[in-house]
Design a protein around this motif. Structure first.
Motif, short mmCIF file in Angstrom:
data_model
loop_
_atom_site.label_atom_id
_atom_site.label_comp_id
_atom_site.label_asym_id
_atom_site.label_seq_id
_atom_site.Cartn_x
_atom_site.Cartn_y
_atom_site.Cartn_z
N PRO A 1 0.81 -1.22 0.00
CA PRO A 1 0.00 0.00 0.00
C PRO A 1 0.84 1.27 0.00
O PRO A 1 0.43 2.29 -0.56
CB PRO A 1 -0.82 -0.12 1.29
N TYR A 2 2.02 1.21 0.63
CA TYR A 2 2.91 2.38 0.64
C TYR A 2 3.35 2.73 -0.79
O TYR A 2 3.31 3.89 -1.19
CB TYR A 2 4.11 2.06 1.53
N LEU A 3 3.77 1.72 -1.57
CA LEU A 3 4.16 1.98 -2.95
C LEU A 3 2.97 2.40 -3.80
O LEU A 3 3.10 3.25 -4.69
CB LEU A 3 4.81 0.73 -3.55
N GLU A 4 1.78 1.80 -3.54
CA GLU A 4 0.60 2.21 -4.29
C GLU A 4 0.26 3.68 -4.04
O GLU A 4 -0.14 4.40 -4.96
CB GLU A 4 -0.59 1.32 -3.91
N ALA A 5 0.43 4.12 -2.80
CA ALA A 5 0.19 5.54 -2.49
C ALA A 5 1.19 6.43 -3.24
O ALA A 5 0.82 7.49 -3.76
CB ALA A 5 0.28 5.78 -0.99
N ILE A 6 2.46 6.00 -3.29
CA ILE A 6 3.46 6.78 -4.02
C ILE A 6 3.12 6.82 -5.51
O ILE A 6 3.22 7.87 -6.17
CB ILE A 6 4.86 6.18 -3.81
N GLN A 7 2.68 5.67 -6.05
CA GLN A 7 2.33 5.62 -7.47
C GLN A 7 1.13 6.53 -7.76
O GLN A 7 1.12 7.26 -8.76
CB GLN A 7 2.01 4.18 -7.86
N LYS A 8 0.13 6.53 -6.87
CA LYS A 8 -1.02 7.41 -7.08
C LYS A 8 -0.61 8.87 -6.99
O LYS A 8 -1.11 9.71 -7.76
CB LYS A 8 -2.10 7.10 -6.04
N ASP A 9 0.31 9.17 -6.09
CA ASP A 9 0.78 10.55 -5.97
C ASP A 9 1.52 10.97 -7.24
O ASP A 9 1.33 12.09 -7.74
CB ASP A 9 1.69 10.68 -4.75
N LEU A 10 2.36 10.07 -7.78
CA LEU A 10 3.06 10.39 -9.03
C LEU A 10 2.08 10.56 -10.18
O LEU A 10 2.24 11.46 -11.02
CB LEU A 10 4.07 9.28 -9.35
N GLU A 11 1.06 9.68 -10.22
CA GLU A 11 0.06 9.81 -11.28
C GLU A 11 -0.71 11.12 -11.15
O GLU A 11 -1.02 11.77 -12.15
CB GLU A 11 -0.90 8.62 -11.23
N SER A 12 -1.01 11.50 -9.89
CA SER A 12 -1.71 12.77 -9.68
C SER A 12 -0.86 13.94 -10.14
O SER A 12 -1.35 14.86 -10.81
CB SER A 12 -2.07 12.92 -8.20
N LYS A 13 0.45 13.90 -9.80
CA LYS A 13 1.32 14.98 -10.25
C LYS A 13 1.44 14.98 -11.77
O LYS A 13 1.48 16.05 -12.39
CB LYS A 13 2.70 14.82 -9.62
N LYS A 14 1.47 13.78 -12.36
CA LYS A 14 1.56 13.69 -13.82
C LYS A 14 0.30 14.26 -14.46
O LYS A 14 0.37 14.99 -15.46
CB LYS A 14 1.77 12.23 -14.23
N GLN A 15 -0.87 13.93 -13.87
CA GLN A 15 -2.12 14.47 -14.39
C GLN A 15 -2.15 15.98 -14.27
O GLN A 15 -2.62 16.69 -15.17
CB GLN A 15 -3.31 13.85 -13.65
N GLN A 16 -1.65 16.50 -13.12
CA GLN A 16 -1.62 17.95 -12.96
C GLN A 16 -0.69 18.60 -13.98
O GLN A 16 -1.01 19.66 -14.52
CB GLN A 16 -1.17 18.30 -11.54
N GLU A 17 0.46 17.93 -14.24
CA GLU A 17 1.38 18.46 -15.23
C GLU A 17 0.75 18.45 -16.62
O GLU A 17 0.88 19.42 -17.39
CB GLU A 17 2.68 17.65 -15.22
N LEU A 18 0.06 17.34 -16.96
CA LEU A 18 -0.62 17.28 -18.25
C LEU A 18 -1.71 18.34 -18.34
O LEU A 18 -1.89 18.97 -19.40
CB LEU A 18 -1.21 15.88 -18.46
N LYS A 19 -2.43 18.52 -17.22
CA LYS A 19 -3.48 19.54 -17.22
C LYS A 19 -2.88 20.93 -17.41
O LYS A 19 -3.43 21.76 -18.15
CB LYS A 19 -4.26 19.47 -15.90
N ARG A 20 -1.73 21.18 -16.74
CA ARG A 20 -1.08 22.48 -16.90
C ARG A 20 -0.60 22.68 -18.34
O ARG A 20 -0.74 23.78 -18.90
CB ARG A 20 0.10 22.58 -15.95
N GLN A 21 -0.04 21.61 -18.93
CA GLN A 21 0.39 21.71 -20.32
C GLN A 21 -0.78 21.97 -21.26
O GLN A 21 -0.68 22.75 -22.21
CB GLN A 21 1.13 20.44 -20.73
N GLU A 22 -1.92 21.28 -20.98
CA GLU A 22 -3.11 21.51 -21.81
C GLU A 22 -3.60 22.94 -21.67
O GLU A 22 -4.02 23.57 -22.65
CB GLU A 22 -4.21 20.52 -21.42
N GLU A 23 -3.57 23.47 -20.41
CA GLU A 23 -3.99 24.85 -20.21
C GLU A 23 -3.06 25.81 -20.94
O GLU A 23 -3.53 26.78 -21.55
CB GLU A 23 -4.01 25.17 -18.71
#
Length: 479
Positions: free
Chosen positions: A127-149
């Motif tokens: 679960p610790y690694l899954e939380a890290i992976q979700k956090d990375l995915e969230s940051k990646k989504q935010q970065e993609l969203k920023r790039q789209e904006e």
């Protein structure tokens, strides 16, 4: 002199499938969804942070994990290049023996062995690694969203620039069109306007030119006004035709609506009947659920134990002085566990506790024993880690007992345990034993009586092999 590593027990390394290092890396990245070295780095950080607090491993398992880290960092053990060990350095010899047992294992295999061992021994690692992976995915989504904006903003700026250019070009084209119209009108009326100007200003060519220009401008304005009047007349004719067509359509719609009203009355009655039936069914289900709902009790017949209230405060020096004045001071030796037995009081409803230590932390846990104490006095019992079970046998006898486990909502707290036996009282877990940094601040808490029994305040120092801990504590009742 014999090799120190040969005198120690051997540690069996974690079994890793025999395959190429590239295959191991690909399998691990496919399993965890993260780069292989990142998984190892997070695993090493997790072990250093949680060991002894959220996870408790055996001595052999800790040696195995340390051996994998040494193999990863330095490669196979070379006894000629490492410094000699002291005569009494037992732990150092065990660690080198575990490291030497890995043989010629590659760095990738050692990293994989560390990850597999940690995953097997600690259920919280995944679960610790899954939380890290979700956090990375969230940051990646935010970065993609920023790039789209950013891309959308750039596109909007480009559209604005194109629109301005288009407006400018349209403006030029309008001016050109106006000029063409003026040229056409002037070509038709120039001779007439020139004759009129010569009559008004004979022999004055400048005044004639000014008058011709004025007459041309007036003629152009009259021409534009006439075009606007013609356009309004054309639009009014089109609007009248559309209104007449809409009136005919509205008449047809009203006739169809009147026909449909006879059918909708029956449908409305059916819908109302269906809603009333659903409401009555819901009422019966609710009444049945209220009748079948019982009181909140545990599986063993005792009332459910409430969650304790725990907090910390910073006046540790004043607390130690007051605890020392009240006699609440004792020494918890290395490798020992001190149990403070506090019976419930018939004139109180809540137990409160406070404690702190000098210089070092200590483990603390709280249990509730469902038994009637023959006395109301607070007693202190000391037991060593290897003799704790024997000490309990002296209190309860030699009857066999079992440990029941139930699922807990918090994965870090583990499972709730109750010691069950035919002759021994049942013990419910209130606070799990974790190491507390009570040498920096005062740890306090309170708990409402679940019933009549005895509270067991356990101060655990079994993880310390050399240091004894000085404990200051207070225990009191409240209404």
């Amino acid at each position: 002199m014999a090799n120190p590593a040969e005198n120690s027990f051997k540690v069996n390394p974690e079994k890793v499938r025999l395959e190429t290092d590239q295959g191991i890396v690909e399998n691990e990245e496919r399993k965890w969804g993260l780069p292989f070295k990142e998984v190892y780095k997070h695993g090493l950080s997790f072990y250093k942070e949680k060991e002894g607090k959220a996870i408790h491993l055996s001595y052999e398992d800790r040696l195995k994990l340390v051996a994998y880290t040494q193999q990863t960092a330095h490669g196979p053990l070379d006894l000629n290049s490492v410094p000699p060990l002291g005569v009494l350095d037992v732990i150092g010899r065990d660690r080198r023996a575990a490291w030497q047992a890995l043989g010629e294992m590659s760095q990738v295999q050692a990293m994989a062995g560390f990850i597999h061992t940690l995953d097997r021994l600690c259920p919280l690692f995944k679960p610790y690694l899954e939380a890290i992976q979700k956090d990375l995915e969230s940051k990646k989504q935010q970065e993609l969203k920023r790039q789209e904006e950013d891309r959308a903003r750039i596109e909007l700026q480009n559209r604005i620039m194109l629109e301005k250019q288009k407006q400018q070009s349209n403006k030029l084209s309008e001016e050109q069109q106006v000029q063409r119209i003026k040229d056409a009108l002037n070509a038709q009326t120039y001779d007439q306007f020139l004759q009129y100007a010569q009559q008004q200003y004979p022999g004055n060519f400048d005044q004639q030119a000014v008058l011709v220009r004025q007459l041309q401008d007036q003629h152009y304005q009259q021409y534009i006004q006439q075009l606007a009047v013609d356009q309004r007349l054309a639009n009014s004719n089109i609007k009248d035709n559309e209104e007449s067509e809409n009136e005919n359509e509205n008449v047809n719609i009203k006739e169809e609506t009147i026909k449909d009203c006879n059918l909708n009355d029956t449908d409305v009655v059916a819908v109302m009947d269906n809603k009333s039936m659903q409401t009555s069914d819901k009422t019966e289900v609710t009444e049945y659920a209220e009748e079948s709902r019982g009181e909140d009790e545990s599986d063993d017949g005792f009332p459910a134990v409430e969650e304790p209230r725990m907090w910390t405060r910073g006046d540790i020096v004043q607390f130690k002085e007051s605890a020392l004045a009240g006699g609440g001071r004792l020494t918890v030796g290395h490798g020992e566990t001190v149990t403070v037995r506090v019976p419930t009081h018939h004139r109180a409803r809540c137990l409160c506790w406070e404690f702190a230590t000098d210089h070092y932390d200590i483990g603390f846990g709280l249990y509730f024993e469902w038994s009637k104490s023959p006395t109301t006095e607070v007693t202190v019992h000391v037991s060593e880690s290897d003799e704790e079970e024997d000490a309990e046998d002296d209190v309860y006898g030699d009857d066999e007992y079992a440990i029941e486990a139930s699922n807990s909502s918090d994965p870090e707290l583990g499972s709730e345990r109750r010691v069950v036996s035919h002759s021994r009282p049942i013990i419910s877990l209130v606070v799990p034993i974790y190491r507390r940094d009570c040498h920096t601040e005062v740890y306090a808490g309170s708990h409402t009586y679940p019933g009549e029994g005895v509270y067991l305040l356990k101060f655990d120092n079994t993880y310390s092999l050399w240091r004894s801990k000085t404990l200051y504590y207070k225990v009191y009742y409240t209404q």
